[in-house]
Design an enzyme around this catalytic site. Sequence first.
Site, PDB file in Angstrom:
ATOM      1  N   LYS A  22       0.834  -1.192   0.000  1.00 46.82           N
ATOM      2  CA  LYS A  22       0.000   0.000   0.000  1.00 46.82           C
ATOM      3  C   LYS A  22       0.876   1.253   0.000  1.00 46.82           C
ATOM      4  CE  LYS A  22      -3.976  -2.187   0.400  1.00 46.82           C
ATOM      5  NZ  LYS A  22      -5.119  -2.062  -0.526  1.00 46.82           N
ATOM      6  N   ASP A  37      -0.766  -0.036  -4.397  1.00 43.89           N
ATOM      7  CA  ASP A  37      -2.176   0.352  -4.353  1.00 43.89           C
ATOM      8  C   ASP A  37      -2.300   1.636  -3.539  1.00 43.89           C
ATOM      9  OD1 ASP A  37      -4.901   0.544  -4.184  1.00 43.89           O
ATOM     10  OD2 ASP A  37      -5.214  -1.389  -3.197  1.00 43.89           O
ATOM     11  N   GLU A  55      -2.240   0.664  -8.700  1.00 45.17           N
ATOM     12  CA  GLU A  55      -3.661   0.382  -8.502  1.00 45.17           C
ATOM     13  C   GLU A  55      -4.406   1.550  -7.869  1.00 45.17           C
ATOM     14  OE1 GLU A  55      -6.158  -2.852  -5.809  1.00 45.17           O
ATOM     15  OE2 GLU A  55      -4.225  -3.405  -6.672  1.00 45.17           O
ATOM     16  N   GLU A  81     -12.011  -2.354  -8.601  1.00 49.79           N
ATOM     17  CA  GLU A  81     -12.656  -2.838  -7.382  1.00 49.79           C
ATOM     18  C   GLU A  81     -13.766  -1.912  -6.904  1.00 49.79           C
ATOM     19  OE1 GLU A  81     -10.510  -1.736  -3.393  1.00 49.79           O
ATOM     20  OE2 GLU A  81      -8.979  -2.429  -4.799  1.00 49.79           O
ATOM     21  N   ASP A 130     -14.526  -6.932  -9.174  1.00 46.64           N
ATOM     22  CA  ASP A 130     -14.867  -7.629  -7.930  1.00 46.64           C
ATOM     23  C   ASP A 130     -16.249  -8.247  -8.112  1.00 46.64           C
ATOM     24  OD1 ASP A 130     -16.163  -7.961  -5.319  1.00 46.64           O
ATOM     25  OD2 ASP A 130     -14.468  -6.888  -4.455  1.00 46.64           O
ATOM     26  N   HIS A 138     -10.280  -8.270  -7.407  1.00 43.57           N
ATOM     27  CA  HIS A 138     -10.064  -7.748  -6.064  1.00 43.57           C
ATOM     28  C   HIS A 138     -10.697  -8.656  -5.013  1.00 43.57           C
ATOM     29  CE1 HIS A 138     -11.890  -5.220  -2.733  1.00 43.57           C
ATOM     30  NE2 HIS A 138     -10.606  -4.953  -2.566  1.00 43.57           N
TER      31      HIS A 138
END
Length: 370
Positions: free
Chosen positions: A168, A197, A223, A249, A272, A299
Site C-alpha cells: 500500500k 495500491d 492500482e 474494485e 470484484d 479484487h
Amino acid sequence: MAKITKVDIFMIDLKPKVKRVDAIQSFVSQETPFVRITDEDGQVGLGYTYTIGQGGGAIMSLLRETLVPQLIGREAEEIERIWRDLLFSTHATAVGAITSLALAAIDTALWDLRCKRAKLPLHVMLGGAKDSVPMYTTEGGWLHKETEELVADALEAQAKGFHGSKVKIGKPHLNEDRERLAAVRKAVGPNYEIMVDANQSLSRAEATRRAHMLEELDIAWFEEPLPADDVLEHVGLAAASTVPIAVGESMYSVSQFKDYLVSGGAAIVQVDVARVGGITPWMKVAHMAEAHNVPVCPHFLMELHVALVCAIPNAPWLEYIPQLDGLTKTPMRMEQGRAFASTEPGLGIDWDMEALDALKIDGLSASFGA
C-alpha cells in the site's frame, strides 16, 4: 429445470484477524450477507456478498423488501433473466454499490445451485480455461506497517512460493513511499513482482509524480491511484505512465468497465464479483477485457474468485487475502504459490454451516416461500 420454492437470508460480521490499513480506511469488520436458495427438487445454492464495515444492513433491507420476494416461483436456471429483472426492478437505485452488492448475493447463489444441479465445478461450468493460477499476497503490505515489516513479509511470501506482493502507498510524502518500496525491491530481487495500491487517495499531479518513481523500481502495476469514477483523469495518467494502471474494485456496472477499456484508462481490470453484481456481470467484464487484450486480476474474495479466474484465459493472478478461515471445512487449495480451483460441484466453497449459524446477526434473518 426447477422452480425456486424457498429463499433464506442472513448476515454475519467477520472481524479481520490482522490489522488492515490503507490510505483511506481501516478494516475493522466485514459485514457478509448470505442468500440461500432452494429449488423444488430440494437442491440448495448458497451465495454471499460483503461490505467493509458499513452498509450491510442496507443490503439486507433491499434483499428482504424488494429483491428476494421476486424469486419465489422463478425458474432457477434462468439466471440472466432473473438478474436483468431484478436490476430493472431497482432502477431508481442502480447503478450503485448497495444494489450491485445485493444482486451479487442472489446471483452467486443461483450459480452455486446451477453447478450443483449439473454436478460441475464453477470454473468448468464457465469455461474451464485452467485449473490453477499464481497468487500474489496483499496481507502483509498494509500502510501502517514499518519498512522492516514489509521486507520481512515479502521475503516470507517469496520463500513460500508466492509470485508477488502488494504494498500500500499514499504516505504524506513521495519519499516515504519510495523508501518503503526500494527496501522491498532490494530484498526480493528483480524477478519478484511488486504491485502498489493507492486506494484512490492521490490527485492527478501527485499520482503522476509517484508513477515516475514507480517506474524506477519496476513496479508491476499502479492500482487505484485516483477516484475510480474519474475515467478521464485515469486516461491522462495512463498515457503519462509506463507502469500499468489497474482499476476496477470500486466499479459497479459492466458499462463503467467499458468506458475504461474503450478509452485506454485501464491496463489491468480488477473486477470484484460482489461489487459488480455477481458472476453474471463479472463474466461479461472478463470477456470484454479479453477482447481489448487486457488482463483480469480481481479484487479480494479469493475463495470465490479462484474459480472465476480459472474459467477464463486472461486472468494471470489471484489476490491472497484470507477471508473465510474458520467458516469452511476445507480451505482453498494452495501449493507453491498457486491457487487451485475446487473440483467439487458449485462455487467450490465448503461452508461450515454450524460456524455460519453461530455468527448470524440477530434480527436480520428472514425466510420466504415454503
